[in-house]
Every structure is written in C-alpha cells, then in structure tokens.
Write an enzyme that holds these catalytic residues in place. Structure first.
Site, PDB file in Angstrom:
ATOM      1  N   TYR A 141       0.856  -1.196   0.000  1.00 10.29           N
ATOM      2  CA  TYR A 141       0.000   0.000   0.000  1.00 10.29           C
ATOM      3  C   TYR A 141       0.889   1.243   0.000  1.00 10.29           C
ATOM      4  CZ  TYR A 141      -3.291   3.559   1.611  1.00 10.29           C
ATOM      5  OH  TYR A 141      -4.052   4.685   1.719  1.00 10.29           O
ATOM      6  N   ASP A 243       9.230   3.008   0.529  1.00 10.74           N
ATOM      7  CA  ASP A 243       8.098   3.600   1.244  1.00 10.74           C
ATOM      8  C   ASP A 243       8.275   3.251   2.719  1.00 10.74           C
ATOM      9  OD1 ASP A 243       5.729   4.302   2.416  1.00 10.74           O
ATOM     10  OD2 ASP A 243       4.446   3.386   0.898  1.00 10.74           O
ATOM     11  N   LYS A 271       3.489   8.919   9.264  1.00  4.47           N
ATOM     12  CA  LYS A 271       3.127   8.186  10.478  1.00  4.47           C
ATOM     13  C   LYS A 271       3.973   8.548  11.702  1.00  4.47           C
ATOM     14  CE  LYS A 271       0.596   4.415   8.309  1.00  4.47           C
ATOM     15  NZ  LYS A 271      -0.749   4.779   8.760  1.00  4.47           N
TER      16      LYS A 271
END
Length: 381
Positions: A141, A243, A271
């Site tokens: 993702y 990522d 995050k």
C-alpha cells in the site's frame, strides 16, 4: 457493542452527514466507536468506555497519545502562529535532523501525509529518468491515489499466475489509461523482478516497495531481497523508492535502510515521524531531489511545513533519537509476541507471527512463514 448507547446514536448522525459515517474507509465498521479522548495507550469513547489502543491511529502515535513533550512544543509554537507560507527556522532544524537520521537523505521536502510523500517521489523519479512506468508489488500500500491503487489488497485468486500477474484495480473511478503505467509483481520473488526490470528497463522510472510489508501483517523481505532490488535498479537505470511510511523511525532511527543496510534513491516518511500529527516527507539523493524547484519539478502545498506539524516532528525525533524509545518499543513488542504465541500454543492453534517487535502480525496457517500476498490463500484470515 454493549453499553455503547451514545456511540451508536452519534454514529447514526454521522451516517447522515458523511459517507459510511467516517472520513476514511479504513474506519468503516458495522458499528463504530465514537472517540472522545485518548491518553498514553488508551482511547475513551463517548460512553466513557476505556479501550487499550493497539492501533494507535493506524501506527503514527508511536510515543502514545498526549505525549507531554510534544504537547508542550506544539503549544509553544502555536502561540506565535502556524502557517506562514515562508520557510521557518524550525523547518530547517527538522530537515537537518532527518538528514542525520535517514541514510539516503541529502535533501528533503515536507508534505502532509504518506500518500503525498509517495506521490511526489514518483513524480520526481519520472522526471529524473525520463520514463513513465512504475513497478509496485502485490499487497503493498502506497497511498490513496490512482497510480498506486492496483493489487493493493486483492484476493490471491484474482492476481493470476506468477509469470503473468493480473493488475487488480482497487476502486472504481481510476482512468483505464493509468493501468498501462503500472506493473504489479509478486514480492520476494528474485527472478520475477529481475526478468521484468530487464525487459522494461527503457520504460520503468522506479520500483517502489515497502521494505517490510506492513500492509499485510508485516511480511518480512527474504534474506538479500532488498539488496537484490538495489542491484536490479542500478543495472537497469531504474530508481529505487523505499516507502518507509510505516517502518521509518520505528524499526530503527534510520528505518529499514539502517537495519538492512540498503540505501534507496528516494524514501518516503509519515506516520511515526509526527506522533499522530498530519505530516510526511520525501527525500533522497541530491542529484535527484534538486530537480524540484520553481523551474523544475512541481511540489507544493498550502500546509506543508506548518509550525504545528514541524514542532511535532521535532519533538518526536528528539525522543526517538535517544535510542531508548525504540528499545522500549521492542521490549513491549517482544513481550506481546511471546504472550500471543503462548495463547496460540496452549490452544493448539496453527499460526505464524511475523515482522519486528514494533510492527508485527500473525496468520492462522500451517505455513512456517508467509512470504507474499499469494500465500494468503493458505491462511485462515
């Protein structure tokens, strides 16, 4: 849910003003908790019920809710303003911290989310290489935008055979022409990536990967796989994008790059870097990143580098850089892994636990290890 009278009433109201009653599809449950406040590792709903919060905002709240040093720093800067539309001293300070902590970063730009970080990294990669296609992996993702919403969370039965994968579109509304710019492949397959990268070398700008497959219960890379990706990209004039939205500042101070000793060309963060505040970043090698500018590659945003987000990152990275935070997270994680394992074994349940202490998951399966999305067909989810 018992005694969730007010939560249920408010969720009915939410359904009348927001699609599915939420502002993110990932929050859509049949009956949703309506949160009122949070503290440390807990969330309290509007009915006063106190929950242990294992999600922690889907990962970003790495130091816990309402962490005093972060709150203090934010209040200090907020009293003087927030969004100046100018560079600030704090912004420079945070950029220097990231450069020091993250192995691949020579230059960095700030954004508001992980989605923005990967989106801009891909644009820069295309500009640098002059090529358009992107290789991504099944089950990975990289954000809620059209280019990356292929084979993100498909059924293993839908992705075809390994030698001829089927790209599975994750949502309606994506223009059909975009599919031609994305190549999806099974992860942890040395032969597949080498073969396709060589065949598509003149067309592929970048390979983007989660260094640890956080989108699917923290599937780990096979030994040498990330180094193999680096070699493949170098041999075929393709850029490698990590990522690190999930692994960054969680797996180690320098993220997965530090643990696996692999330096990508570009890396993306969000995050944990802001302990729950809306912030992200992408950065990398100077030669690539310096293409960004008024007369070069476009990047911007009204809220990028705002004072509140920068204060949150500054305070969070200050805590993480002391090493004791990650050490403590690993201690808690290892104890939790041990406890879950004991429960499984006491009840004769077939399982595997994967990942690292700060980000792990478990599968109900007879497999010794789950290596890629296609292995899910052998698991009871």
């Amino acid at each position: 849910m018992e005694r969730s009278i007010k939560s249920n009433e408010l969720f009915k109201e939410a359904l009348s003003v927001m699609p599915a009653g939420v502002t993110s599809n990932f929050r859509a449950w049949e009956k949703s908790i309506v949160a009122k406040r949070a503290y440390k590792g807990h969330i309290v709903d509007v009915d006063g019920k106190d929950y242990i919060d294992y999600r922690l905002g889907f990962g970003p709240v790495i130091l816990g809710h309402g962490y005093p040093k972060i709150t203090k720093k934010i209040l200090e800067v907020l009293s003087e303003g927030n969004d100046y539309a100018f560079t600030t001293e704090l912004e420079i300070k945070v950029a220097k911290k990231m450069k020091k902590m993250c192995p691949c970063i020579d230059l960095v730009r700030f954004v508001n989310s992980g989605t923005e970080a990967t989106m801009h990294a891909i644009r820069v990669a295309r500009a640098y290489t002059g090529k358009e296609k992107i290789i991504k992996f099944e089950g990975h993702y990289h954000g809620m935008y059209d280019y990356m919403l292929f084979s993100t969370y498909p059924s293993p039965s839908a992705v075809g055979v390994i030698n001829d994968p089927i790209k599975v579109q994750a949502t309606s509304g994506i223009p059909s022409c975009i599919k031609d710019l994305v190549i999806t492949l099974p992860w942890n397959n040395f032969e597949a990536i080498e073969k396709v990268a060589k065949r598509e070398a003149n067309n592929v700008a970048a390979i983007i990967t989660e260094p640890v497959m956080g989108n699917m219960n923290s599937i780990m890379p096979k030994e040498g796989y990330l180094k193999h990706l680096k070699e493949v990209t170098e041999d075929n004039d393709i850029l490698l994008i990590f990522d690190e939205v999930k692994t960054g500042f969680r797996m180690a101070e320098g993220g997965a790059q530090e643990i696996y000793n692999v330096k990508p060309d570009l890396a993306c963060y969000a995050k944990a870097m802001g302990n729950g505040f809306p912030v992200g970043a992408f950065g990398g090698i100077k030669e690539i990143m310096e293409l960004i500018g008024p007369e070069g590659v476009a990047h911007g945003g009204t809220f990028t580098g705002n004072a509140v987000s920068m204060a949150a990152v500054d305070a969070t990275l200050e805590e993480i850089s002391g090493a004791k935070v990650i050490e403590s997270i690993n201690d808690f994680g290892n104890n939790l892994i041990k406890g879950i394992g004991e429960v499984m074994e006491d009840n004769n349940i077939n399982y595997t636990i994967q990942g690292f202490p700060g980000m792990f998951g478990f599968f109900f399966t007879e497999l010794e290890e789950v290596r890629q999305l296609r292995d899910i067909k052998y698991c009871d989810m």
